[in-house]
Design a protein around this motif. Sequence first.
Motif, PDB file in Angstrom:
ATOM      1  N   GLY A 176       0.890  -1.299   0.066  1.00 29.74           N
ATOM      2  CA  GLY A 176      -0.125  -0.130   0.248  1.00 29.74           C
ATOM      3  C   GLY A 176       1.062   1.729   0.093  1.00 29.74           C
ATOM      4  N   SER A 177       2.193   1.238   0.498  1.00 34.11           N
ATOM      5  CA  SER A 177       3.256   2.312   0.366  1.00 34.11           C
ATOM      6  C   SER A 177       3.611   2.449  -0.863  1.00 34.11           C
ATOM      7  CB  SER A 177       4.061   2.247   1.623  1.00 34.11           C
ATOM      8  OG  SER A 177       4.782   1.574   0.715  1.00 34.11           O
ATOM      9  N   GLN A 178       3.374   2.052  -1.609  1.00 33.24           N
ATOM     10  CA  GLN A 178       4.030   1.712  -3.424  1.00 33.24           C
ATOM     11  C   GLN A 178       2.924   2.581  -3.812  1.00 33.24           C
ATOM     12  OE1 GLN A 178       4.775   1.503  -6.781  1.00 33.24           O
ATOM     13  NE2 GLN A 178       5.525   0.506  -7.022  1.00 33.24           N
ATOM     14  N   PRO A 179       3.015   3.621  -4.970  1.00 32.66           N
ATOM     15  CA  PRO A 179       2.267   4.473  -4.829  1.00 32.66           C
ATOM     16  C   PRO A 179       1.627   3.835  -6.006  1.00 32.66           C
ATOM     17  CG  PRO A 179       3.712   5.705  -5.014  1.00 32.66           C
ATOM     18  CD  PRO A 179       4.239   4.940  -3.987  1.00 32.66           C
ATOM     19  N   LEU A 180       2.212   2.355  -7.109  1.00 32.28           N
ATOM     20  CA  LEU A 180       1.634   1.903  -8.041  1.00 32.28           C
ATOM     21  C   LEU A 180       0.828   0.481  -7.707  1.00 32.28           C
ATOM     22  CD1 LEU A 180       4.675   1.691 -10.824  1.00 32.28           C
ATOM     23  CD2 LEU A 180       2.778   3.797 -10.702  1.00 32.28           C
ATOM     24  N   HIS A 181       0.430   0.592  -6.574  1.00 33.18           N
ATOM     25  CA  HIS A 181      -0.680  -0.724  -5.964  1.00 33.18           C
ATOM     26  C   HIS A 181      -1.983   0.452  -5.884  1.00 33.18           C
ATOM     27  CE1 HIS A 181       1.922  -4.313  -5.005  1.00 33.18           C
ATOM     28  NE2 HIS A 181       3.150  -3.349  -5.681  1.00 33.18           N
ATOM     29  N   ASP A 182      -1.483   1.391  -5.843  1.00 32.23           N
ATOM     30  CA  ASP A 182      -3.220   1.915  -5.135  1.00 32.23           C
ATOM     31  C   ASP A 182      -3.287   3.191  -6.792  1.00 32.23           C
ATOM     32  OD1 ASP A 182      -2.741   1.576  -2.318  1.00 32.23           O
ATOM     33  OD2 ASP A 182      -0.668   2.869  -2.826  1.00 32.23           O
ATOM     34  N   SER A 183      -3.618   2.495  -7.762  1.00 28.24           N
ATOM     35  CA  SER A 183      -4.063   3.320  -9.119  1.00 28.24           C
ATOM     36  C   SER A 183      -4.132   2.169  -9.956  1.00 28.24           C
ATOM     37  CB  SER A 183      -3.084   4.571  -9.624  1.00 28.24           C
ATOM     38  OG  SER A 183      -3.013   5.272 -10.910  1.00 28.24           O
ATOM     39  N   VAL A 184      -5.230   2.171 -10.573  1.00 31.88           N
ATOM     40  CA  VAL A 184      -5.188   1.509 -12.061  1.00 31.88           C
ATOM     41  C   VAL A 184      -4.218   1.288 -13.138  1.00 31.88           C
ATOM     42  CG1 VAL A 184      -6.417   3.270 -13.234  1.00 31.88           C
ATOM     43  CG2 VAL A 184      -7.498   0.617 -13.619  1.00 31.88           C
ATOM     44  N   PHE A 243      -4.680   6.340   4.295  1.00 32.98           N
ATOM     45  CA  PHE A 243      -2.725   5.990   4.265  1.00 32.98           C
ATOM     46  C   PHE A 243      -2.593   5.262   2.904  1.00 32.98           C
ATOM     47  CE2 PHE A 243      -0.026   2.221   3.524  1.00 32.98           C
ATOM     48  CZ  PHE A 243       1.399   2.801   4.120  1.00 32.98           C
ATOM     49  N   LEU A 244      -3.634   4.279   3.117  1.00 37.72           N
ATOM     50  CA  LEU A 244      -4.071   4.425   1.021  1.00 37.72           C
ATOM     51  C   LEU A 244      -4.112   5.216   0.404  1.00 37.72           C
ATOM     52  CD1 LEU A 244      -5.440   0.660   1.451  1.00 37.72           C
ATOM     53  CD2 LEU A 244      -2.943   1.274   1.270  1.00 37.72           C
ATOM     54  N   ASP A 245      -4.815   6.602   0.435  1.00 35.42           N
ATOM     55  CA  ASP A 245      -5.008   7.464  -0.357  1.00 35.42           C
ATOM     56  C   ASP A 245      -3.745   8.472  -1.075  1.00 35.42           C
ATOM     57  OD1 ASP A 245      -7.570   7.033  -1.170  1.00 35.42           O
ATOM     58  OD2 ASP A 245      -8.729   7.896   0.327  1.00 35.42           O
ATOM     59  N   GLN A 246      -3.339   8.536   0.754  1.00 34.35           N
ATOM     60  CA  GLN A 246      -1.817   9.549   0.546  1.00 34.35           C
ATOM     61  C   GLN A 246      -1.064   8.853  -0.387  1.00 34.35           C
ATOM     62  OE1 GLN A 246      -1.272   8.922   4.898  1.00 34.35           O
ATOM     63  NE2 GLN A 246      -2.869  10.552   5.377  1.00 34.35           N
ATOM     64  N   SER A 247      -0.844   7.433  -0.182  1.00 30.24           N
ATOM     65  CA  SER A 247       0.605   6.728  -1.678  1.00 30.24           C
ATOM     66  C   SER A 247      -0.253   6.900  -2.880  1.00 30.24           C
ATOM     67  CB  SER A 247       0.137   5.032  -0.640  1.00 30.24           C
ATOM     68  OG  SER A 247       1.506   4.815  -2.106  1.00 30.24           O
ATOM     69  N   GLY A 248      -1.728   6.929  -3.227  1.00 25.66           N
ATOM     70  CA  GLY A 248      -2.134   6.686  -4.683  1.00 25.66           C
ATOM     71  C   GLY A 248      -1.557   8.203  -4.465  1.00 25.66           C
ATOM     72  N   ASP A 249      -1.641   9.082  -3.587  1.00 23.09           N
ATOM     73  CA  ASP A 249      -1.928  10.638  -4.498  1.00 23.09           C
ATOM     74  C   ASP A 249      -0.335  10.828  -4.618  1.00 23.09           C
ATOM     75  OD1 ASP A 249      -4.273  11.634  -4.118  1.00 23.09           O
ATOM     76  OD2 ASP A 249      -3.761  12.630  -1.990  1.00 23.09           O
ATOM     77  N   ARG A 250       0.662   9.955  -4.951  1.00 22.09           N
ATOM     78  CA  ARG A 250       2.027  10.123  -5.363  1.00 22.09           C
ATOM     79  C   ARG A 250       1.800   9.622  -6.536  1.00 22.09           C
ATOM     80  NH1 ARG A 250       1.497  11.085  -0.262  1.00 22.09           N
ATOM     81  NH2 ARG A 250       3.015  11.909   1.203  1.00 22.09           N
ATOM     82  N   MET A 251       0.733   8.458  -7.432  1.00 18.86           N
ATOM     83  CA  MET A 251       1.443   8.059  -8.558  1.00 18.86           C
ATOM     84  C   MET A 251       1.673   8.874  -9.550  1.00 18.86           C
ATOM     85  SD  MET A 251      -0.686   7.009 -11.205  1.00 18.86           S
ATOM     86  CE  MET A 251      -2.251   8.501 -10.991  1.00 18.86           C
ATOM     87  N   TYR A 276      12.502   6.853  -0.752  1.00 22.97           N
ATOM     88  CA  TYR A 276      12.718   6.723   1.288  1.00 22.97           C
ATOM     89  C   TYR A 276      11.189   7.477   1.860  1.00 22.97           C
ATOM     90  CZ  TYR A 276      17.693   6.785   0.066  1.00 22.97           C
ATOM     91  OH  TYR A 276      19.032   6.831  -0.724  1.00 22.97           O
ATOM     92  N   GLU A 277      11.102   8.450   1.044  1.00 20.07           N
ATOM     93  CA  GLU A 277       9.728   8.614   2.096  1.00 20.07           C
ATOM     94  C   GLU A 277       8.936   7.154   1.773  1.00 20.07           C
ATOM     95  OE1 GLU A 277       5.599  10.069   1.904  1.00 20.07           O
ATOM     96  OE2 GLU A 277       6.595   9.425   0.081  1.00 20.07           O
ATOM     97  N   ARG A 278       8.399   6.649   0.308  1.00 20.46           N
ATOM     98  CA  ARG A 278       7.180   5.868   0.874  1.00 20.46           C
ATOM     99  C   ARG A 278       6.965   5.279   1.470  1.00 20.46           C
ATOM    100  NH1 ARG A 278       3.106   6.363   0.644  1.00 20.46           N
ATOM    101  NH2 ARG A 278       3.740   8.617   1.635  1.00 20.46           N
ATOM    102  N   THR A 279       8.845   4.080   1.095  1.00 22.94           N
ATOM    103  CA  THR A 279       8.959   2.856   2.035  1.00 22.94           C
ATOM    104  C   THR A 279       9.308   3.194   3.446  1.00 22.94           C
ATOM    105  OG1 THR A 279      11.636   3.535   2.117  1.00 22.94           O
ATOM    106  CG2 THR A 279      10.212   2.021   0.962  1.00 22.94           C
ATOM    107  N   ALA A 280       9.443   4.494   4.133  1.00 20.25           N
ATOM    108  CA  ALA A 280       9.461   5.368   5.420  1.00 20.25           C
ATOM    109  C   ALA A 280       7.485   5.195   5.784  1.00 20.25           C
ATOM    110  CB  ALA A 280      10.026   5.959   5.562  1.00 20.25           C
ATOM    111  N   ALA A 281       7.076   5.871   5.246  1.00 18.29           N
ATOM    112  CA  ALA A 281       5.953   5.640   5.578  1.00 18.29           C
ATOM    113  C   ALA A 281       5.018   4.317   5.706  1.00 18.29           C
ATOM    114  CB  ALA A 281       4.939   6.765   4.623  1.00 18.29           C
ATOM    115  N   GLY A 282       5.209   3.621   4.630  1.00 13.92           N
ATOM    116  CA  GLY A 282       4.600   2.252   5.088  1.00 13.92           C
ATOM    117  C   GLY A 282       5.622   1.299   5.945  1.00 13.92           C
ATOM    118  N   ALA A 283       7.261   2.090   6.637  1.00 15.68           N
ATOM    119  CA  ALA A 283       7.404   1.339   8.207  1.00 15.68           C
ATOM    120  C   ALA A 283       6.076   2.047   8.820  1.00 15.68           C
ATOM    121  CB  ALA A 283       9.104   1.266   7.597  1.00 15.68           C
TER     122      ALA A 283
END
Length: 325
Positions: A176-184, A243-251, A276-283
Motif C-alpha cells: 500500500g505504500s507503493q503508489p502504483l499499488h493504489d491506482s489503475v 494511508f492508501l489515499d496518501q500513497s495513491g496521491d503520489r502515483m 525513501y519517503e514511501r518506504t518510511a511511510a510503510g514502515a
Amino acid sequence: MRRLALAAALILCPAAAQAWGGTAHAVIDRAAIEAIPDDGPVFLRRHVDYIAASAALPDSWRGDAEGFSKIEEDPNHGWFREQFAFLKPIPRSRYEFVLALYKRYQVIKDRDPATAARTNVRWTGTLPYAAMEAYDRLIVCMRAIRAARASGGDASVPEQHCAFQAIRLGHYIGDGSQPLHDSVNSDGWRGPNPNGYTRDRSIHGRFESSFVDAIGLKAGDILPRIGAPGHREGDMFEAVLRFLDQSGDRMETVYRLEKREGFRNPADKDVRALIYERTAAGAAMLRDMLCRAWAESAMPPAKVSPSPLDFDNPRFNPETGSAVP
C-alpha cells in the motif's frame, strides 16, 4: 544468476504486478520492528530476521498453478481506487465491498462493457481488508502471549504465530505504500494520456525493484524518517484507507520521474527521495499497527451482543450473513 533471472521475470512478466521488490519489503519490515518503542511488542525483535527474510512470502501465494490461492490472494495486493470512485463510503466488510462491485457491474454491463469488465475485485483490489484481517489476527496472537506470560507458561508458540501475521500485515502495508499499488495505472498508464506517460508495463518493476536494488536500500536509510509512533487512537480501518489515499496521491509523481528518465540514474535525488519517503511511510504505518495491536491485546475482547451472526444485531446484513465490524 538465479536472482537476476527472477528479477527480470518480475519486470517483464505480463501478469499482475508484483509487490515492492524483495529488498524494499524486507527493509520496511525490519525498519518497522526496529522502530518499535519499548512499550510495544518488542518480542518481535527476536523474530526480525525471519520476518524480513519472509517479507515477500504472500506473493508466492499468487502463482497461476495454484488457482484457488491465486483467486483469493491476488486482489489483496492492490487498491485501484479509480475503479470504485462511485462507492462512498467504502464498506467495512470485504463481502459488502464485493457485492457493491457486482451491483455496479450489473448496472453498467450493457452501456459500458469495458468498464464493467474491470468492476470486480480482481481489478479493484481488496488490500485494506487483507491488512485489517491480519491486524485482527495479530491481536488474538498477542492476547495469547500475554496469557502465557501471566500463567508462567511458554509464549514461544504464540510469538511465532504473531511473527507470521506480522509478515502478512507487513506485506500488505508495504504494498500500500507503493503508489502504483493504489491506482489503475499500476502497470503503465491507462486511458487518456495527455501528458504522454509511458504505457510500458515494466515501469512497475523498474521503480520498485530495479531502482531500489541499484541504490542498495537499507533499513538505516529510512529509520530516521519514520518519526514518532502514531495511530494510538481512532478507527484503524479508516486510518488504513487514509494511508492508501496518501500513497495513491503520489502515483503521478512516479510517472513524471519515469518520463524524465529518472529511473536510469541511481543517483537521481528525486527518485531516491520518493523511495525513501514511501518506504518510511510503510514502515511507520506497520510499526504503528503492530503497536496498536499490542495495546489492544491488553484489553479483554469486546463483548458484541447480539452476536455478529445474530439476525437481531442492528448492523446485521442479510446479504452477507453477518454484521459489519
